[in-house]
Design a protein around this motif. Structure first.
Motif, PDB file in Angstrom:
ATOM      1  N   ALA A 153       0.896  -1.228  -0.022  1.00 16.94           N
ATOM      2  CA  ALA A 153       0.038   0.273  -0.072  1.00 16.94           C
ATOM      3  C   ALA A 153       0.873   1.089   0.119  1.00 16.94           C
ATOM      4  CB  ALA A 153      -0.951   0.136   1.266  1.00 16.94           C
ATOM      5  N   ALA A 154       1.912   1.436   0.841  1.00 17.70           N
ATOM      6  CA  ALA A 154       2.738   2.260   0.882  1.00 17.70           C
ATOM      7  C   ALA A 154       3.605   2.562  -0.530  1.00 17.70           C
ATOM      8  CB  ALA A 154       4.099   2.203   1.974  1.00 17.70           C
ATOM      9  N   ALA A 155       3.751   1.491  -1.328  1.00 20.78           N
ATOM     10  CA  ALA A 155       4.453   1.615  -2.566  1.00 20.78           C
ATOM     11  C   ALA A 155       3.474   2.081  -3.636  1.00 20.78           C
ATOM     12  CB  ALA A 155       4.863   0.351  -2.963  1.00 20.78           C
ATOM     13  N   GLN A 156       2.070   1.788  -3.443  1.00 18.35           N
ATOM     14  CA  GLN A 156       1.070   2.363  -4.341  1.00 18.35           C
ATOM     15  C   GLN A 156       0.796   3.806  -4.043  1.00 18.35           C
ATOM     16  OE1 GLN A 156      -0.521   0.475  -6.800  1.00 18.35           O
ATOM     17  NE2 GLN A 156      -1.209   2.506  -7.346  1.00 18.35           N
ATOM     18  N   LEU A 157       0.909   4.091  -2.902  1.00 18.85           N
ATOM     19  CA  LEU A 157       0.892   5.661  -2.695  1.00 18.85           C
ATOM     20  C   LEU A 157       1.988   6.446  -3.255  1.00 18.85           C
ATOM     21  CD1 LEU A 157      -0.508   8.056  -1.412  1.00 18.85           C
ATOM     22  CD2 LEU A 157       0.650   7.396   0.890  1.00 18.85           C
ATOM     23  N   LEU A 158       3.059   5.895  -3.053  1.00 19.44           N
ATOM     24  CA  LEU A 158       4.217   6.608  -3.675  1.00 19.44           C
ATOM     25  C   LEU A 158       4.115   6.552  -5.265  1.00 19.44           C
ATOM     26  CD1 LEU A 158       7.219   7.810  -3.089  1.00 19.44           C
ATOM     27  CD2 LEU A 158       8.165   5.356  -2.905  1.00 19.44           C
ATOM     28  N   ARG A 159       3.545   5.587  -5.748  1.00 23.79           N
ATOM     29  CA  ARG A 159       3.514   5.565  -7.160  1.00 23.79           C
ATOM     30  C   ARG A 159       2.494   6.473  -7.702  1.00 23.79           C
ATOM     31  NH1 ARG A 159       4.427  -0.149  -7.049  1.00 23.79           N
ATOM     32  NH2 ARG A 159       2.036  -0.606  -6.469  1.00 23.79           N
ATOM     33  N   PHE A 160       1.517   6.957  -6.968  1.00 25.35           N
ATOM     34  CA  PHE A 160       0.507   7.856  -7.347  1.00 25.35           C
ATOM     35  C   PHE A 160       1.278   9.070  -6.997  1.00 25.35           C
ATOM     36  CE2 PHE A 160      -3.088   4.720  -6.312  1.00 25.35           C
ATOM     37  CZ  PHE A 160      -3.837   4.822  -7.373  1.00 25.35           C
ATOM     38  N   ARG A 161       1.915   9.104  -6.124  1.00 20.33           N
ATOM     39  CA  ARG A 161       2.586  10.687  -5.717  1.00 20.33           C
ATOM     40  C   ARG A 161       3.435  10.994  -6.943  1.00 20.33           C
ATOM     41  NH1 ARG A 161       2.158  10.531   0.146  1.00 20.33           N
ATOM     42  NH2 ARG A 161       0.743  12.395   0.692  1.00 20.33           N
ATOM     43  N   GLY A 162       4.159   9.656  -7.479  1.00 22.92           N
ATOM     44  CA  GLY A 162       5.225  10.003  -8.464  1.00 22.92           C
ATOM     45  C   GLY A 162       4.801  10.563  -9.630  1.00 22.92           C
ATOM     46  N   ASP A 163       3.370  10.585  -9.780  1.00 26.33           N
ATOM     47  CA  ASP A 163       2.804  10.992 -11.115  1.00 26.33           C
ATOM     48  C   ASP A 163       2.621  12.679 -10.762  1.00 26.33           C
ATOM     49  OD1 ASP A 163       2.813   8.702 -12.402  1.00 26.33           O
ATOM     50  OD2 ASP A 163       0.761   8.201 -11.741  1.00 26.33           O
ATOM     51  N   VAL A 164       2.544  13.128  -9.674  1.00 20.42           N
ATOM     52  CA  VAL A 164       2.357  14.323  -9.296  1.00 20.42           C
ATOM     53  C   VAL A 164       3.379  15.314 -10.062  1.00 20.42           C
ATOM     54  CG1 VAL A 164       1.852  15.950  -7.684  1.00 20.42           C
ATOM     55  CG2 VAL A 164       1.234  13.987  -7.255  1.00 20.42           C
ATOM     56  N   PRO A 165       3.083  16.396 -10.750  1.00 18.04           N
ATOM     57  CA  PRO A 165       3.984  17.302 -11.088  1.00 18.04           C
ATOM     58  C   PRO A 165       4.803  17.891 -10.067  1.00 18.04           C
ATOM     59  CG  PRO A 165       1.907  17.883 -12.287  1.00 18.04           C
ATOM     60  CD  PRO A 165       1.675  16.748 -11.236  1.00 18.04           C
ATOM     61  N   GLY A 166       6.124  17.858  -9.979  1.00 13.68           N
ATOM     62  CA  GLY A 166       7.137  18.435  -9.148  1.00 13.68           C
ATOM     63  C   GLY A 166       7.454  17.660  -8.021  1.00 13.68           C
ATOM     64  N   PHE A 167       6.859  16.535  -7.862  1.00 13.05           N
ATOM     65  CA  PHE A 167       7.330  15.516  -6.825  1.00 13.05           C
ATOM     66  C   PHE A 167       8.657  15.300  -6.567  1.00 13.05           C
ATOM     67  CE2 PHE A 167       7.829  11.077  -5.324  1.00 13.05           C
ATOM     68  CZ  PHE A 167       7.263  11.296  -3.905  1.00 13.05           C
ATOM     69  N   ARG A 168       9.319  15.549  -5.485  1.00 10.63           N
ATOM     70  CA  ARG A 168      10.666  15.207  -5.316  1.00 10.63           C
ATOM     71  C   ARG A 168      11.161  14.364  -4.266  1.00 10.63           C
ATOM     72  NH1 ARG A 168      13.077  20.436  -6.998  1.00 10.63           N
ATOM     73  NH2 ARG A 168      12.067  20.900  -8.964  1.00 10.63           N
ATOM     74  N   GLY A 169      10.173  13.646  -3.994  1.00  7.30           N
ATOM     75  CA  GLY A 169      10.356  12.428  -2.995  1.00  7.30           C
ATOM     76  C   GLY A 169       9.408  12.684  -1.725  1.00  7.30           C
ATOM     77  N   GLU A 170       9.447  11.557  -0.884  1.00  6.63           N
ATOM     78  CA  GLU A 170       8.603  11.713   0.405  1.00  6.63           C
ATOM     79  C   GLU A 170       9.140  12.678   1.289  1.00  6.63           C
ATOM     80  OE1 GLU A 170       6.732   7.568   1.468  1.00  6.63           O
ATOM     81  OE2 GLU A 170       8.503   7.273   0.942  1.00  6.63           O
ATOM     82  N   SER A 171       8.530  13.315   2.237  1.00  8.17           N
ATOM     83  CA  SER A 171       8.898  14.214   2.975  1.00  8.17           C
ATOM     84  C   SER A 171       9.230  13.309   4.410  1.00  8.17           C
ATOM     85  CB  SER A 171       7.936  15.239   3.450  1.00  8.17           C
ATOM     86  OG  SER A 171       6.703  14.720   4.083  1.00  8.17           O
ATOM     87  N   PHE A 172       8.875  12.148   4.742  1.00  4.95           N
ATOM     88  CA  PHE A 172       9.464  11.167   5.642  1.00  4.95           C
ATOM     89  C   PHE A 172       8.944   9.814   5.249  1.00  4.95           C
ATOM     90  CE2 PHE A 172       5.223  12.803   6.611  1.00  4.95           C
ATOM     91  CZ  PHE A 172       4.690  11.510   6.991  1.00  4.95           C
ATOM     92  N   PRO A 173       9.651   8.967   6.000  1.00  6.65           N
ATOM     93  CA  PRO A 173       9.096   7.506   5.430  1.00  6.65           C
ATOM     94  C   PRO A 173       7.477   7.171   5.957  1.00  6.65           C
ATOM     95  CG  PRO A 173      11.100   7.436   7.014  1.00  6.65           C
ATOM     96  CD  PRO A 173      10.487   8.960   7.043  1.00  6.65           C
ATOM     97  N   ALA A 174       6.969   6.989   4.845  1.00  4.75           N
ATOM     98  CA  ALA A 174       5.394   6.615   5.147  1.00  4.75           C
ATOM     99  C   ALA A 174       5.216   5.611   6.350  1.00  4.75           C
ATOM    100  CB  ALA A 174       4.839   6.321   3.817  1.00  4.75           C
ATOM    101  N   ILE A 175       4.212   5.851   7.043  1.00  2.00           N
ATOM    102  CA  ILE A 175       3.520   4.898   7.836  1.00  2.00           C
ATOM    103  C   ILE A 175       2.244   4.306   7.523  1.00  2.00           C
ATOM    104  CG2 ILE A 175       2.946   4.780  10.222  1.00  2.00           C
ATOM    105  CD1 ILE A 175       4.563   7.149  11.086  1.00  2.00           C
ATOM    106  N   SER A 176       2.573   2.828   7.289  1.00  2.00           N
ATOM    107  CA  SER A 176       1.395   2.260   6.644  1.00  2.00           C
ATOM    108  C   SER A 176       1.013   1.186   7.547  1.00  2.00           C
ATOM    109  CB  SER A 176       2.023   1.931   5.307  1.00  2.00           C
ATOM    110  OG  SER A 176       1.137   0.845   4.721  1.00  2.00           O
ATOM    111  N   GLY A 177       0.097   1.320   8.550  1.00  2.00           N
ATOM    112  CA  GLY A 177      -0.274   0.409   9.601  1.00  2.00           C
ATOM    113  C   GLY A 177      -1.692  -0.121   9.634  1.00  2.00           C
ATOM    114  N   ALA A 178      -1.746  -1.371   9.496  1.00  2.00           N
ATOM    115  CA  ALA A 178      -3.178  -2.032   9.482  1.00  2.00           C
ATOM    116  C   ALA A 178      -3.322  -2.570  10.886  1.00  2.00           C
ATOM    117  CB  ALA A 178      -3.037  -3.163   8.499  1.00  2.00           C
ATOM    118  N   GLY A 179      -4.556  -2.533  11.563  1.00  2.00           N
ATOM    119  CA  GLY A 179      -5.004  -2.909  12.539  1.00  2.00           C
ATOM    120  C   GLY A 179      -3.946  -2.775  13.645  1.00  2.00           C
TER     121      GLY A 179
END
Lengths: 589, 589
Positions: A336-362
């Motif tokens: 899921a975190a990788a999928q979110l990063l893919r969506f963000r990668g398509d955003v114009p001007g994206f330069r990277g995450e601003s911190f390591p994404a927290i992706s926590g189920a349950g």
């Protein structure tokens, strides 16, 4: 990450014995006392295995302790070796008290590049004899320590920065002259980047140029960094009033300040600077980094950039939340975190995450700064919570957003709806408050907690932090944290509003938007008032809201926010995601 | 009070010239830096005419300024001479900034007995050269200065104090030993009285014995005061571990601490102590008065006393509110305050007011610390507000209560009902909050203001202050003020909850009860939580409440409080007052 082998602790102890020290402090810190540190400064992780962003090890010949705060207590216990380290909570059992009890009157070594004078004073006040080392004994025990980073520094142009460096330097210089100070030592890379309109890549997640600035009251600046970072274009951008020097020139430059009044931030700068200045005969005046406050008040160009960056980021986030709606049972936290990063990668001007994404189920959502890795990854199941806290760097703005969703298909249990609604009430209480000039963020913290407190519930982290403009996602001096500094909120500041509730082993809830402080216009009152403009645009999961618990004002706020999300983000989505967003943004029943 | 003749300022200026000073500070302070000062320390009033409890004059050869805070700005302008003094707001224009601008680099004289080291540092940090005087030049200019007070010190017996002095001294001594301190200088008379279970009469409104304590880490105490205050019974009560000395023995006693570690409260004690100790070769450790925190946490006997005192006080207050209901058009502010004092005089154990009652009708209610005098007195008219803020000293407890009523007979205007209801919502938000251990009073301040803030309204004073047990009605270290110290609230603390709203020239609203911090029992949560028990019992004027603005929880709180007032106070009233109370305590429609 594997636990480090015990030989590392043994090697450090041999070095301590060689230097005649009874104990040594290993903080999670670099020479800028920053949050994201380069690999060569990851001493605490090398020694203990603990990779959280705040912590400290204290090493004695026969015992050792590792300290962190509520965000990281579970992570510390999971990463470090309980046979080697006692695990303690920094606030409940301060390290200086533990050390004073373990080693009454002992000689405690510290690296003056890795602790502030204020931090040092706490140990001295506890009766400990603090001994600065000239060579860090841990570095001597760390044979394959990486080299310091050396990424290029690039201009941050005016259509993003808004204000020329010369104007900023003159503003800072005027503040120094007003305080009758001849110079200021600036050790926060965020201030270097802001002051000189530079960005770089020396640390992860934050476009920092690591370096130090000596800002003079006449508007000139000396900067100290690896000269290889500056190409001719960067040197040209800096202009004739800014002189670049290698790091090795720093002691000489401080020695030249003999007899001068020099401001050093006793809380934020390494003790080495004040110690070296005093030894050189300068008068050290304790005072805040003179860039910190003007940097935190975003100028109109930065504010417009923040809005634009958040709108683009929102489209990626809403696409992700739509994708997530069908992902339970078919995906994992890491995926899921990788999928979110893919969506963000398509955003114009994206330069990277601003911190390591927290992706926590349950139950993983209850680990406040959880990081899903190959070892910890787990499927996202139906009928549980999923918490995602993530952000991105764009040249026009930095984002940070948390949503907690119910994966369905069944209705969530009543307890969860109750807790989610209380967290949401706290979020709304901050987002909707008006307050007079002079109020500091820590004064607003109780508003975010009251709905939880009334049920005997709370969360063990601050309510919000300042956020930079294409800089650090955790930026001072303002915050909404009770432990934070009393800095009156001012128009242009950007803060996160992120109350939460965590039931260990079961679930975690956190709801975070970024807010921009704005003046309130049109009030017929004697005092200037301020309010928050919400920058982040993404729906809160209506399935987890218990409408009967909300006041009429709270319902109005939520419906109006959702209507705005749909109106502003909807046009950027395709039909299917747009339909999903329209449903997610329906008014409450 | 008449304005002082200009010759006083001229006489002070002559003394300054004689001592070679460019300026001199005249704070409203005695040698204990307390709120209520004896007549011989009323230097600011002598010089300026201003009699408020907080203020400062700064005198230069050609200009002078008088500073106070929002409580007293109107009073200062009314009492002092605008031809002699510029009037300034302490927070908006701090005196050190004004002085640094008026007198760059000048030599500013101060009396080290009348300012703390922390206070002094603010002037030094502003770049001023601060010069201690050995003889206060104002005293030299004040020919008929009164003598120091010398009221007898009397035992405060265990059935009121709850804990023997020896137990308190051992607790304080253990804290000193824990901090590896040999002694503590204690300059707050409230601490002397609490520590030694003594009460006296050296200042108005507060049963203080003025004196100083040198508390030793072995449990012994030396006290320094006029020996005439102690009769043989008092000396016997003090016991063999407490040695009484004349005030003149103080310098010698401090000199004997050479080489020792001595705690001095840098914020609360006169700078003379730390300066004298350092000159004698002692190590001064800045730390809070070691009595302040234990004193603020009332023991079970003191808590029971507070409840009993408030119940007796409530009967007088309710009789007064009943009397007031027919007084508009027939009485005045001064007459009403006198009537309240007569009702209180009938209360068993009444020892006097705990501060000068504030009795303000209509626009006088907007003067936050208004004092009705023969000069300012005015009738209480029909159809206006009347604000009464008063309190009493009983040996089992100290009270402080404010009510704002509508005199009728017509219904109050909508604006007034709106403002009153917002103030009441703020009062209820504090009175009803649960909060985890670790939260300090200043964190709760925003709860009291939020309903006002949402309309762009506010009040220019703290939300609440600590209250002593038959001691000062304004007692540290806890408070609900944003400017207050971050002292976590603890069970047993008593605080006022007194939000307000003031429309200058029109009306003032303040609603004040005293609250006792209590543990929350029976919560199934990991953290200990605290709540407030309301001590004060008197109805809020229902005519000024707009029920449609209240949430369901707020209505429940108000109806339950009124039911409790009727149940507990009703039996103490005669039939007519009891019927009035029953009507005043009816549930909201």
């Amino acid at each position: 990450m594997q636990r480090p082998a015990p030989y590392r602790l043994a090697a450090l102890r041999r070095e301590l014995a060689g230097q005649g020290l009874d104990a040594f402090l290993v903080p999670r810190a670099d020479e800028h006392l920053g949050e994201y540190v380069p690999a060569n400064a990851e001493r605490l992780a090398w020694l203990t295995g603990f990779t959280g962003s705040a912590g400290l090890a204290v090493v004695l010949p026969g015992q050792a302790a590792a300290f962190t705060d509520g965000r990281y207590t579970l992570q510390l216990a999971a990463q470090a070796d309980p046979d080697l380290f006692e695990f303690l909570h920094t606030t409940d059992q301060p390290p200086q008290d533990w050390l004073a009890a373990a080693l009454p009157g002992g000689r405690v070594g510290y690296d003056p590049w890795l602790i502030s004078e204020d931090g040092l004073r706490r140990y001295a006040d506890a009766g400990l004899t603090m001994v600065p080392v000239t060579e860090n004994p841990l570095d001597a025990a760390w044979p394959d320590r990486p080299a310091a980073p050396c990424a290029p520094a690039v201009p941050h142009p005016l259509h993003w920065a808004g204000v020329p460096s010369a104007t900023k330097r003159e503003e800072v210089a005027a503040a120094l002259r007003g305080a009758r100070q001849d110079a200021a030592v600036i050790t926060d890379p965020a201030s270097l980047c802001w002051l000189l309109n530079l960005r770089g890549g020396d640390v992860a997640y934050t476009p920092f140029v690591l370096g130090f600035v000596l800002m003079h009251a006449d508007g000139r600046a000396d900067i100290f960094l690896d000269p290889a970072k500056l190409d001719p274009a960067a040197l040209d951008w800096l202009g004739p009033e800014v002189a670049a020097h290698p790091r090795a020139a720093l002691p000489g430059a401080l020695a030249a300040l003999s007899g001068k009044r020099v401001r050093v931030d006793g809380a934020g700068s390494a003790a080495w600077f004040a110690q070296t200045l005093r030894a050189a005969g300068a008068t050290v005046v304790d005072g805040p980094d003179p860039c910190a406050l003007p940097r935190s008040c975003k100028n109109p160009v930065e504010q417009a950039g923040a809005r634009a960056a958040h709108l683009r980021d929102a489209a990626a986030l809403c696409r992700f939340l739509h994708w997530l709606d069908g992902a339970a049972g078919h995906s994992t936290e890491v995926a899921a975190a990788a999928q979110l990063l893919r969506f963000r990668g398509d955003v114009p001007g994206f330069r990277g995450e601003s911190f390591p994404a927290i992706s926590g189920a349950g139950e993983d959502g209850a680990i406040i700064h959880y990081r899903a890795t190959a070892e910890t990854d787990r499927p996202i199941h139906p009928n549980e919570t999923y918490l995602v806290d993530s952000g991105a760097q764009y040249p026009d703005g930095t984002t940070d957003v948390t949503r907690t969703v119910w994966t369905g298909p069944d209705a969530p249990p009543a307890e969860l709806r109750d807790r989610f609604t209380r967290v949401l009430q706290g979020h709304i209480a901050v987002a909707s408050v008006l307050f007079p000039a002079g109020v500091s963020g820590p004064h607003l913290d109780a508003l975010a907690r009251r709905a939880l407190w009334q049920s005997g519930l709370d969360y063990d982290h601050g309510t919000g932090h300042g956020v930079g403009s294409y800089l650090s996602v955790h930026e001072g001096p303002c915050s909404l944290s009770r432990a934070g500094r009393m800095v009156p909120l001012q128009a242009g500041m950007i803060l996160s509003d992120e109350p939460g509730y965590y039931r260990p082993g079961a679930y975690g809830i956190r709801l975070e938007n970024l807010l921009l402080v704005q003046p309130v216009d049109g009030l017929d009152t004697p005092k200037p008032f301020l309010r928050f403009e919400t920058l982040t645009l993404a729906p809160f999961d209506r399935r987890l809201v218990e409408p009967a618990m909300l006041t009429a004002d709270e319902r109005r706020w939520l419906d109006a926010y959702h209507a705005r999300v749909l109106q502003e983000v909807g046009p950027a989505l395709d039909d299917r995601a747009g339909e999903w967003l329209a449903e997610a943004c329906r008014p409450l029943d």
